[in-house]
Design a protein around this motif. Structure first.
Motif, short mmCIF file in Angstrom:
data_model
loop_
_atom_site.label_atom_id
_atom_site.label_comp_id
_atom_site.label_asym_id
_atom_site.label_seq_id
_atom_site.Cartn_x
_atom_site.Cartn_y
_atom_site.Cartn_z
N ASP A 102 0.83 -1.21 0.00
CA ASP A 102 0.00 0.00 0.00
C ASP A 102 0.86 1.25 0.00
O ASP A 102 0.60 2.21 -0.72
CB ASP A 102 -0.93 0.02 1.23
N ALA A 103 1.92 1.21 0.84
CA ALA A 103 2.81 2.38 0.92
C ALA A 103 3.48 2.63 -0.43
O ALA A 103 3.62 3.78 -0.87
CB ALA A 103 3.86 2.17 2.01
N ILE A 104 3.87 1.55 -1.09
CA ILE A 104 4.53 1.70 -2.40
C ILE A 104 3.54 2.28 -3.42
O ILE A 104 3.86 3.22 -4.16
CB ILE A 104 5.09 0.34 -2.89
N TYR A 105 2.32 1.71 -3.45
CA TYR A 105 1.31 2.25 -4.39
C TYR A 105 1.10 3.73 -4.13
O TYR A 105 1.08 4.55 -5.05
CB TYR A 105 -0.02 1.50 -4.23
N ASP A 106 0.93 4.10 -2.85
CA ASP A 106 0.63 5.50 -2.52
C ASP A 106 1.75 6.42 -2.99
O ASP A 106 1.51 7.45 -3.60
CB ASP A 106 0.46 5.67 -0.99
N LYS A 107 2.99 6.03 -2.70
CA LYS A 107 4.13 6.88 -3.06
C LYS A 107 4.25 7.03 -4.57
O LYS A 107 4.46 8.12 -5.08
CB LYS A 107 5.44 6.28 -2.52
N ILE A 108 4.17 5.90 -5.27
CA ILE A 108 4.42 5.96 -6.72
C ILE A 108 3.25 6.62 -7.46
O ILE A 108 3.45 7.41 -8.37
CB ILE A 108 4.72 4.55 -7.30
N GLU A 109 2.03 6.31 -7.01
CA GLU A 109 0.87 6.89 -7.70
C GLU A 109 0.82 8.41 -7.54
O GLU A 109 0.20 9.10 -8.34
CB GLU A 109 -0.42 6.24 -7.18
N ALA A 110 1.51 8.92 -6.51
CA ALA A 110 1.50 10.37 -6.29
C ALA A 110 2.46 11.10 -7.25
O ALA A 110 2.48 12.32 -7.31
CB ALA A 110 1.90 10.66 -4.85
N ILE A 111 3.25 10.34 -7.98
CA ILE A 111 4.24 10.97 -8.88
C ILE A 111 3.57 11.31 -10.21
O ILE A 111 2.93 10.44 -10.82
CB ILE A 111 5.45 10.03 -9.08
N SER A 112 3.71 12.54 -10.64
CA SER A 112 3.01 12.93 -11.87
C SER A 112 3.62 12.19 -13.05
O SER A 112 4.83 11.96 -13.11
CB SER A 112 3.08 14.44 -12.07
N GLY A 113 2.75 11.78 -13.96
CA GLY A 113 3.20 11.04 -15.13
C GLY A 113 3.01 9.54 -14.98
O GLY A 113 3.06 8.79 -15.96
N VAL A 114 2.80 9.08 -13.74
CA VAL A 114 2.59 7.63 -13.53
C VAL A 114 1.15 7.28 -13.89
O VAL A 114 0.20 7.90 -13.41
CB VAL A 114 2.89 7.25 -12.06
N GLN A 115 0.99 6.31 -14.79
CA GLN A 115 -0.35 5.92 -15.25
C GLN A 115 -0.89 4.73 -14.46
O GLN A 115 -2.06 4.63 -14.16
CB GLN A 115 -0.31 5.51 -16.74
#
Ligand code: ADP
Length: 397
Positions: free
Chosen positions: A63-76
């Motif tokens: 969950d922590a990984i999803y949250d961090k990465i999904e917050a990065i602009s450009g990540v689909q």
């Protein structure tokens, strides 16, 4: 739109702030993140977890990984592939297919693995040659500023001039200068999930500089350096090359270790100026390669002398220092490159002297050095053939 390379840099930064609840250390520091691939904004991440890793901890971590990465602009989209160290080893040795991707909402059970062989930390994958490359030569130095990158780029171009298909990989974490030295503004593309090196003056080029924003200081730490170097060696399509020249960071550190652990390096050359200070560090660099079982082919003396416009020669950093040190260290003096304005100007203009001033004596010197490297590490039938048809296999014809 942000390119995949910039996104990847941000992801690695973000991941290093996530803590493994088991060890209380960053998941990057503990080598739990085996790989991160970004393809048109779609992120594939392999997460290495012990077989007995607690279920709830794993869900929290994902969950922590999803949250961090999904917050990065450009990540689909983000896909996490959890694997045990054993399953990873099997996949890397080609023994077993990878387990299916785990959807975010319903994590899958871990693939079975023998507890007897389970280790506490996932180990580095075994050293394996870079696919499709004849010989790998590392260009190193004990100190920064002695002209290591300049020598690496001109040596690569000189090998190319001698008719060898050559690639250049810049892993100088402190100041990747290849984009400047070769005047490259482009970013590499991804084709069929492999990174395609940039074609510059006929060289196949990849640089850490392509991952960094200009003028932004990036502090790359050990495990990140290791991960990126491994990816540059494994996920970049180097196929069809005779020589791959690697521009190392100066000194003795993570990058040297990561390189030697990831691939068999065919030889290292050490660049040094003749000054005593530079030579002390050069000797340290040489010793480190020896410790890592990498053959040192010899030392290149850079800025060995200055030839004034009136033809007089000036030994600014002393005479014969490198030759004496090479003898003491029982290695060769591969060549001596004078201090020459053309070399500096060529680097600043993005047109290295070997191509910018093809008929100059200094280009001749680089060609002699390239011949020497080829003599010391000649290509043979077995290694000069690409092992697999790759993007650059058309260059064979
Ligand atoms: P390093 O990779 O060791 O940090 P660089 O290759 O970036 O060093 O070189 C440092 C500076 O010295 C650059 O401006 C480069 O153009 C210049 N330089 C390197 N070798 C020579 C040489 N033989 N003659 C003149 N200038 C040189």
């Amino acid at each position: 739109m942000k390119d995949d390379f910039s996104i990847k840099g941000e992801i690695i930064d973000a991941l290093s702030s996530i803590t493994d609840p088991q060890s209380d250390k960053s998941i990057v520091d503990t080598h739990m993140v085996e790989s991160v691939d970004v393809n048109s904004g779609v992120v594939d991440l392999t997460l290495v977890l012990e077989k007995d890793y607690p279920r709830q901890n794993r869900f929290d971590l994902e969950d922590a990984i999803y949250d961090k990465i999904e917050a990065i602009s450009g990540v689909q989209e983000v896909k996490i592939k959890p694997m045990t160290p054993e399953a990873l080893k099997r996949e890397q040795s080609g023994e077993a297919p990878a387990p299916a991707q785990t959807p975010k909402s319903e994590p899958k059970a871990q693939p079975a693995a023998s507890a007897a062989t389970a280790s506490k930390q996932p180990t580095m994958p075994a050293s394996a040659p870079v696919e499709g490359v004849g010989k790998v030569i590392a260009v190193a130095s004990g100190k920064g500023g002695v002209g290591k990158s300049t020598v690496a780029v001109n040596l690569a171009l000189a090998l190319q001039k001698l008719g060898f298909r050559t690639g250049l990989l810049d892993i100088d974490i402190y100041g990747p200068s290849l984009p400047t030295l070769l005047g490259i503004d482009d970013r590499p593309a991804v084709h069929e999930r492999r990174i395609v090196p940039i074609d510059a003056e006929g060289l196949r080029v990849m640089s850490l500089g392509f991952l960094m924003e200009e003028d932004t200081p990036v502090i790359w730490r050990g495990p990140i350096v290791t991960g990126i170097i491994r990816q540059f060696l494994r996920d970049v399509d180097w196929s069809g090359l005779d020589y791959l020249i690697i521009d190392m960071p100066p000194g003795t550190g993570d990058a040297q270790l990561a390189l030697a652990q990831t691939i068999p390096v065919d030889g290292a050359v050490i660049v040094s100026t003749p000054s005593e200070l530079a030579l002390v560090d050069a000797a340290r660099g040489l010793q480190m390669f020896k410790t890592l079982n990498v053959d040192v082919l010899g030392i290149i003396s850079n800025m060995s002398k200055f030839i004034a416009p009136d033809g007089s020669e000036h030994y600014i950093f002393g005479t014969d220092g490198v030759a004496r040190e090479a003898q003491r260290l029982e290695t060769e003096l591969i060549g001596e490159i004078p201090l020459d304005t053309k070399v500096r100007e060529g680097g600043d203009r993005g047109r290295p002297v070997v191509i910018g001033e093809p008929d100059s004596p200094i280009t001749q010197t680089f060609l002699e050095i390239a011949k020497k490297v080829n003599e010391l590490r000649p290509l043979d039938e077995k290694t000069s053939e690409p092992k697999k048809k790759g993007l650059f296999s058309f260059l064979k014809s």
